[in-house]
Write a protein that holds these residues in place. Structure first.
Motif, PDB file in Angstrom:
ATOM      1  N   UNK A 362       0.828  -1.204   0.000  1.00  0.00           N
ATOM      2  CA  UNK A 362       0.000   0.000   0.000  1.00  0.00           C
ATOM      3  C   UNK A 362       0.866   1.259   0.000  1.00  0.00           C
ATOM      4  N   UNK A 363       1.941   1.248   0.796  1.00  0.00           N
ATOM      5  CA  UNK A 363       2.835   2.401   0.842  1.00  0.00           C
ATOM      6  C   UNK A 363       3.515   2.612  -0.504  1.00  0.00           C
ATOM      7  N   UNK A 364       3.919   1.530  -1.132  1.00  0.00           N
ATOM      8  CA  UNK A 364       4.546   1.625  -2.452  1.00  0.00           C
ATOM      9  C   UNK A 364       3.572   2.191  -3.478  1.00  0.00           C
ATOM     10  N   UNK A 365       2.333   1.718  -3.451  1.00  0.00           N
ATOM     11  CA  UNK A 365       1.329   2.203  -4.400  1.00  0.00           C
ATOM     12  C   UNK A 365       1.071   3.694  -4.207  1.00  0.00           C
ATOM     13  N   UNK A 366       1.021   4.131  -2.949  1.00  0.00           N
ATOM     14  CA  UNK A 366       0.815   5.565  -2.696  1.00  0.00           C
ATOM     15  C   UNK A 366       1.962   6.386  -3.284  1.00  0.00           C
ATOM     16  N   UNK A 367       3.185   5.902  -3.100  1.00  0.00           N
ATOM     17  CA  UNK A 367       4.337   6.626  -3.635  1.00  0.00           C
ATOM     18  C   UNK A 367       4.311   6.665  -5.148  1.00  0.00           C
ATOM     19  N   UNK A 368       3.935   5.538  -5.769  1.00  0.00           N
ATOM     20  CA  UNK A 368       3.861   5.489  -7.229  1.00  0.00           C
ATOM     21  C   UNK A 368       2.765   6.399  -7.760  1.00  0.00           C
ATOM     22  N   UNK A 370       1.684   9.122  -6.324  1.00  0.00           N
ATOM     23  CA  UNK A 370       2.144  10.503  -6.164  1.00  0.00           C
ATOM     24  C   UNK A 370       3.137  10.875  -7.256  1.00  0.00           C
ATOM     25  N   UNK A 371       4.029   9.918  -7.584  1.00  0.00           N
ATOM     26  CA  UNK A 371       5.008  10.178  -8.644  1.00  0.00           C
ATOM     27  C   UNK A 371       4.318  10.362  -9.984  1.00  0.00           C
ATOM     28  N   UNK A 372       3.346   9.533 -10.261  1.00  0.00           N
ATOM     29  CA  UNK A 372       2.623   9.626 -11.536  1.00  0.00           C
ATOM     30  C   UNK A 372       1.882  10.956 -11.631  1.00  0.00           C
ATOM     31  N   UNK A 373       1.268  11.378 -10.544  1.00  0.00           N
ATOM     32  CA  UNK A 373       0.560  12.657 -10.536  1.00  0.00           C
ATOM     33  C   UNK A 373       1.527  13.814 -10.753  1.00  0.00           C
ATOM     34  N   UNK A 374       2.697  13.731 -10.137  1.00  0.00           N
ATOM     35  CA  UNK A 374       3.698  14.784 -10.281  1.00  0.00           C
ATOM     36  C   UNK A 374       4.140  14.922 -11.732  1.00  0.00           C
ATOM     37  N   UNK A 375       4.344  13.788 -12.393  1.00  0.00           N
ATOM     38  CA  UNK A 375       4.818  13.804 -13.781  1.00  0.00           C
ATOM     39  C   UNK A 375       3.733  14.290 -14.730  1.00  0.00           C
ATOM     40  N   UNK A 392      11.000  12.591 -20.534  1.00  0.00           N
ATOM     41  CA  UNK A 392      11.159  12.219 -19.124  1.00  0.00           C
ATOM     42  C   UNK A 392       9.917  11.497 -18.608  1.00  0.00           C
ATOM     43  N   UNK A 393       8.725  11.959 -19.015  1.00  0.00           N
ATOM     44  CA  UNK A 393       7.481  11.353 -18.562  1.00  0.00           C
ATOM     45  C   UNK A 393       7.374   9.914 -19.049  1.00  0.00           C
ATOM     46  N   UNK A 394       7.802   9.669 -20.293  1.00  0.00           N
ATOM     47  CA  UNK A 394       7.747   8.311 -20.838  1.00  0.00           C
ATOM     48  C   UNK A 394       8.655   7.383 -20.040  1.00  0.00           C
ATOM     49  N   UNK A 395       9.824   7.872 -19.665  1.00  0.00           N
ATOM     50  CA  UNK A 395      10.762   7.079 -18.879  1.00  0.00           C
ATOM     51  C   UNK A 395      10.190   6.780 -17.490  1.00  0.00           C
ATOM     52  N   UNK A 396       9.571   7.785 -16.889  1.00  0.00           N
ATOM     53  CA  UNK A 396       8.995   7.610 -15.557  1.00  0.00           C
ATOM     54  C   UNK A 396       7.826   6.633 -15.602  1.00  0.00           C
ATOM     55  N   UNK A 522      12.046  17.051  -7.573  1.00  0.00           N
ATOM     56  CA  UNK A 522      11.004  16.297  -6.870  1.00  0.00           C
ATOM     57  C   UNK A 522      10.905  14.875  -7.424  1.00  0.00           C
ATOM     58  N   UNK A 523      11.012  14.749  -8.737  1.00  0.00           N
ATOM     59  CA  UNK A 523      10.969  13.421  -9.355  1.00  0.00           C
ATOM     60  C   UNK A 523      12.145  12.586  -8.875  1.00  0.00           C
ATOM     61  N   UNK A 524      13.314  13.186  -8.839  1.00  0.00           N
ATOM     62  CA  UNK A 524      14.506  12.468  -8.352  1.00  0.00           C
ATOM     63  C   UNK A 524      14.292  11.980  -6.927  1.00  0.00           C
ATOM     64  N   UNK A 525      13.741  12.825  -6.093  1.00  0.00           N
ATOM     65  CA  UNK A 525      13.486  12.468  -4.694  1.00  0.00           C
ATOM     66  C   UNK A 525      12.473  11.336  -4.597  1.00  0.00           C
ATOM     67  N   UNK A 526      11.391  11.449  -5.365  1.00  0.00           N
ATOM     68  CA  UNK A 526      10.332  10.429  -5.311  1.00  0.00           C
ATOM     69  C   UNK A 526      10.832   9.077  -5.809  1.00  0.00           C
ATOM     70  N   UNK A 527      11.540   9.071  -6.927  1.00  0.00           N
ATOM     71  CA  UNK A 527      12.043   7.827  -7.494  1.00  0.00           C
ATOM     72  C   UNK A 527      13.046   7.181  -6.550  1.00  0.00           C
ATOM     73  N   UNK A 528      13.896   7.984  -5.935  1.00  0.00           N
ATOM     74  CA  UNK A 528      14.864   7.443  -4.981  1.00  0.00           C
ATOM     75  C   UNK A 528      14.165   6.754  -3.826  1.00  0.00           C
ATOM     76  N   UNK A 529      13.121   7.395  -3.291  1.00  0.00           N
ATOM     77  CA  UNK A 529      12.362   6.809  -2.189  1.00  0.00           C
ATOM     78  C   UNK A 529      11.748   5.472  -2.604  1.00  0.00           C
ATOM     79  N   UNK A 530      11.196   5.434  -3.812  1.00  0.00           N
ATOM     80  CA  UNK A 530      10.558   4.211  -4.286  1.00  0.00           C
ATOM     81  C   UNK A 530      11.582   3.102  -4.483  1.00  0.00           C
ATOM     82  N   UNK A 531      12.738   3.434  -5.038  1.00  0.00           N
ATOM     83  CA  UNK A 531      13.780   2.433  -5.252  1.00  0.00           C
ATOM     84  C   UNK A 531      14.234   1.811  -3.933  1.00  0.00           C
ATOM     85  N   UNK A 532      14.392   2.632  -2.915  1.00  0.00           N
ATOM     86  CA  UNK A 532      14.812   2.113  -1.614  1.00  0.00           C
ATOM     87  C   UNK A 532      13.687   1.297  -0.974  1.00  0.00           C
TER      88      UNK A 532
END
Length: 544
Positions: A362-368, A370-375, A392-396, A522-532
Motif C-alpha cells: 500500500x505504501x509503495x502504491x501511494x508513492x507510485x 504521487x510520482x505519476x501525478x507529479x509527472x 522524461x514522462x515516458x521514462x517515468x 522532486x521526481x529524483x526524490x520520489x524515485x529514490x524513495x521508491x527504489x529504496x
C-alpha cells in the motif's frame, strides 16, 4: 447451475464487506520440497455425495408416471376398450413402433409422449368406432434395457433395468462412484460414440434436479476421474471435500454446497500455490472471492471461537513444518519448541507476515501514485521544456509500470528489538531459520551480479571490483547492505575502502542502486524513495 448462483449467494451475505510493521491478518509462505508435497485435503472430511449410493436407488426402480417419457420399441401399453366393443390386453410396442388394436389395426405410438398416449390412441380408435366405444391406454411397463456402467465406479459392468430408470439407479447398481477417484460432477451418458447427456450430480444433491433420460439397450454411463477438490469444514452445515472443474474456484461457489453457519465470519485458508504452502486468515466477505486451488483446505470460523493459531516454520530445522499454538502465543513460545540443525543461523531468524506485505504494498502504491501525478500535472514553460518533459514522462511511466509489479515480502524486523521475543504471533505467520551463510551477494548496478565468499579482510570496494565494477548507471555515492535479519545499512562512498568489521556479515546483500537521471528535483526524490522501498521490501534492485 450452481456456479450461476455465486452472485446471488454473495448478495445474501451482503458480501460482508509508510512502511510499518503492524499486527493484522496473516499470510504465511513456506517453500516445500517437491518430494514432500502432499494434498492438504484431510481424509477425515467426507467427500460430498459419498453417501448417495447405499442401495436406495437400485432397490427402487422407477415405475411412476413420467409425462415426458417417449414411448419406444419394447414398451408395454395397457389398453382397455368398452361400450359397443370390449377389449382388454397389454400390448407390446413392436419393432416398427406399433401396437396392434383389434378391429382398428396398427397404431404407431413410438415417439409419443407418455402424457399424450391415451388421447393419441383414442383418436385412432374413433376413426373406426365412431360412437359408443371408449378407450383407455396407459404405459404399463417401459422397455427392459441393459446399460453399461463404467469409468470410476466400484463395480463396472452391464446392468439390467428399464429405459425409464434414472442414471442414479444404474450408478447405484454398479456400487456407486469411487469416493477416492471418481467424479460426482463429470458423469456422461453415451449412445454409441455420441454424448447424450452430461450430468452434474451436485445439482441433484443440492437442488434435487435430475435430467429425465430415456435409456436404450447398449447405452453407457461413464463416470470421469475426480477433478480438483477443496476441503470445507468448521462452521459449516456440512463439512465436505467439494469437487470443481477448472484450474481454481472460489469459496463463495463452494459454500453453495457446504452452506455456512450464519455466525461464521472468518475463513482460514491453507493451500499450495507454485510449490509453496500458503495460509491466510481472512474476513469471510473477502474470502468469498479468494481463488482456491486443488487441495485447498478451508475452515470457517466464528471469530469469537478462536482458541489456537498455526504458524509455519522452514529452513534449518528438524521437526514439523507447522505448529499449532494457543491463541496469544508469543515468538518466544514458538522458538522454545524448535529443534535447530547444526548449520542454522539462529541470530538471523526471519518472520514474514501478510499484513506487513500488504502495508508495504500500500505504501509503495501511494508513492507510485504521487510520482505519476507529479509527472502528469507538471506544466512546461517553453517548447524545449515540453520536449524534454515528454521524454522524461515516458521514462517515468515505464519505471512506474515495473515498480507496480514488485511483491513485498512482508518481513518483520526482529533484530535490535529487546521486546521481539514477547511479540504476539498471528495465525499464518511464517518463521524461517536460514542456513549459516558464508557468502556475500553483490546485486544491482554492477557488471556481473554474483555471490562471493565472505572475507572479513575485503572492503566494499573489493567486492564491487570482484563483481566487475560499477555499471554505467550505478549510484557510486552510496551502497545499501541488506542483512539477513531484515535490517539495512546505508554506506556512503567515504567508507567504500573500509573493512566494515561487524557491519558487513556473511549472508548480506550489497545492493548497488541505480543513478537517477532526471532534471526535476522532486521526481529524483520520489524515485529514490521508491527504489529504496522496493529494495528493502523485496530484496531486489529495480533498474531505472
Amino acid at each position: 447451475m450452481i456456479a450461476k448462483k455465486l452472485k446471488t449467494y454473495g448478495g445474501l451475505l451482503g458480501l460482508m464487506s509508510a512502511l510499518v510493521w503492524p499486527n493484522a491478518q496473516a499470510l504465511e509462505t513456506q517453500l516445500l520440497d517437491k518430494e514432500e508435497q502432499t494434498e492438504i485435503l484431510q481424509s477425515g472430511v467426507p467427500v460430498f455425495g459419498q453417501s448417495l449410493f447405499q442401495g436406495a436407488f437400485k432397490d427402487q426402480p422407477f415405475s411412476g408416471f413420467n409425462p415426458d417419457y417417449r414411448i419406444t420399441v419394447g414398451d408395454q401399453v395397457n389398453l382397455q376398450l368398452w361400450g359397443a366393443y370390449s377389449f382388454s390386453a397389454t400390448l407390446p410396442v413392436d419393432p416398427q413402433g406399433n401396437i396392434f388394436v383389434p378391429e382398428v389395426g396398427p397404431v404407431h405410438v413410438a415417439g409419443v409422449n407418455n402424457g399424450e398416449l391415451n388421447e393419441f390412441v383414442l383418436r385412432h380408435v374413433k376413426r373406426v368406432f365412431k360412437n359408443n366405444v371408449r378407450a383407455y391406454a396407459n404405459l404399463e411397463a417401459s422397455q427392459p434395457v441393459k446399460v453399461f456402467v463404467t469409468g470410476y465406479v466400484n463395480n463396472p459392468g452391464l446392468y439390467n433395468g428399464f429405459s425409464s430408470d434414472s442414471i442414479l439407479y444404474y450408478l447405484d447398481s454398479a456400487g456407486g462412484i469411487d469416493r477416492d477417484s471418481g467424479s460426482f460432477i463429470d458423469v456422461k451418458v453415451l449412445r454409441g460414440d455420441q454424448l447424450l447427456q452430461k450430468v452434474n450430480l451436485y445439482n441433484f444433491l443440492v437442488e434435487g434436479s435430475m435430467p429425465a433420460l430415456q435409456l436404450r439397450n447398449g447405452d453407457a454411463i461413464v463416470v470421469g476421474a475426480r477433478n480438483g477438490a477443496v476441503s470445507i469444514e468448521g462452521a459449516v452445515q456440512q463439512a465436505a471435500q467439494i469437487e470443481f472443474i477448472g484450474p481454481y474456484t472460489q469459496l463463495g461457489e463452494m459454500l453453495l454446497v457446504a452452506k455456512p453457519d450464519p455466525q461464521a465470519n472468518f475463513a482460514r485458508i491453507t493451500q499450495v500455490i507454485d510449490d509453496r504452502q500458503q495460509a491466510s486468515y481472512l474476513p469471510l466477505e473477502e474470502a468469498l472471492t479468494t481463488p482456491l486451488y486443488p487441495g485447498a483446505r478451508v475452515e470457517l470460523v466464528r471469530d469469537n471461537d478462536i482458541q489456537s493459531i498455526s504458524v509455519s516454520v522452514s529452513g534449518e530445522l528438524d521437526g514439523p513444518a507447522s505448529y499449532v499454538l494457543p491463541y496469544g502465543a508469543t515468538l518466544e513460545d514458538l522458538l522454545s519448541q524448535l529443534n535447530y540443525r547444526d548449520n542454522a543461523d539462529q541470530s538471523a531468524v526471519q518472520l514474514y507476515r501478510k499484513s506487513v506485505a500488504d502495508k508495504q504494498r500500500a505504501a509503495l502504491e501511494r508513492s507510485l501514485d504521487a510520482l505519476q501525478m507529479e509527472v502528469l500535472t507538471r506544466q512546461p514553460n517553453t517548447e524545449l521544456e515540453k520536449g524534454a518533459q515528454s521524454e522524461n514522462a515516458a521514462m517515468i511511466q515505464k519505471f512506474i509500470a515495473q515498480a507496480r509489479k514488485a511483491q513485498p515480502r512482508g518481513q518483520v524486523v526482529l533484530a535490535n528489538n529487546p521486546n521481539a521475543a514477547s511479540m504476539l504471533l498471528e495465525d499464518g505467520d511464517e518463521l524461517v531459520v536460514p542456513l549459516r551463510n558464508s557468502t556475500v551477494s553483490v546485486v544491482g548496478e554492477v557488471i556481473f551480479p554474483t555471490s562471493l565468499v565472505f572475507n572479513e579482510r575485503h572492503t566494499l570496494e573489493d567486492y564491487i571490483e570482484m563483481a566487475g565494477g560499477f555499471a554505467n548507471n550505478a549510484n557510486q555515492d552510496e551502497l545499501v547492505i541488506l542483512h539477513l535479519d531484515g535490517t539495512i545499512s546505508r554506506i556512503d562512498d567515504s567508507k567504500f575502502d573500509n573493512r566494515l568489521k561487524g557491519e558487513l556479515r556473511p549472508g548480506d546483500e550489497i545492493m548497488v542502486m541505480p543513478k537517477i537521471q532526471s532534471s526535476e528535483l522532486q521526481v529524483t526524490k520520489d524515485v529514490t524513495e521508491i527504489l529504496y522501498r522496493i529494495a528493502v521490501g523485496t530484496a531486489a534492485v529495480l533498474s531505472f
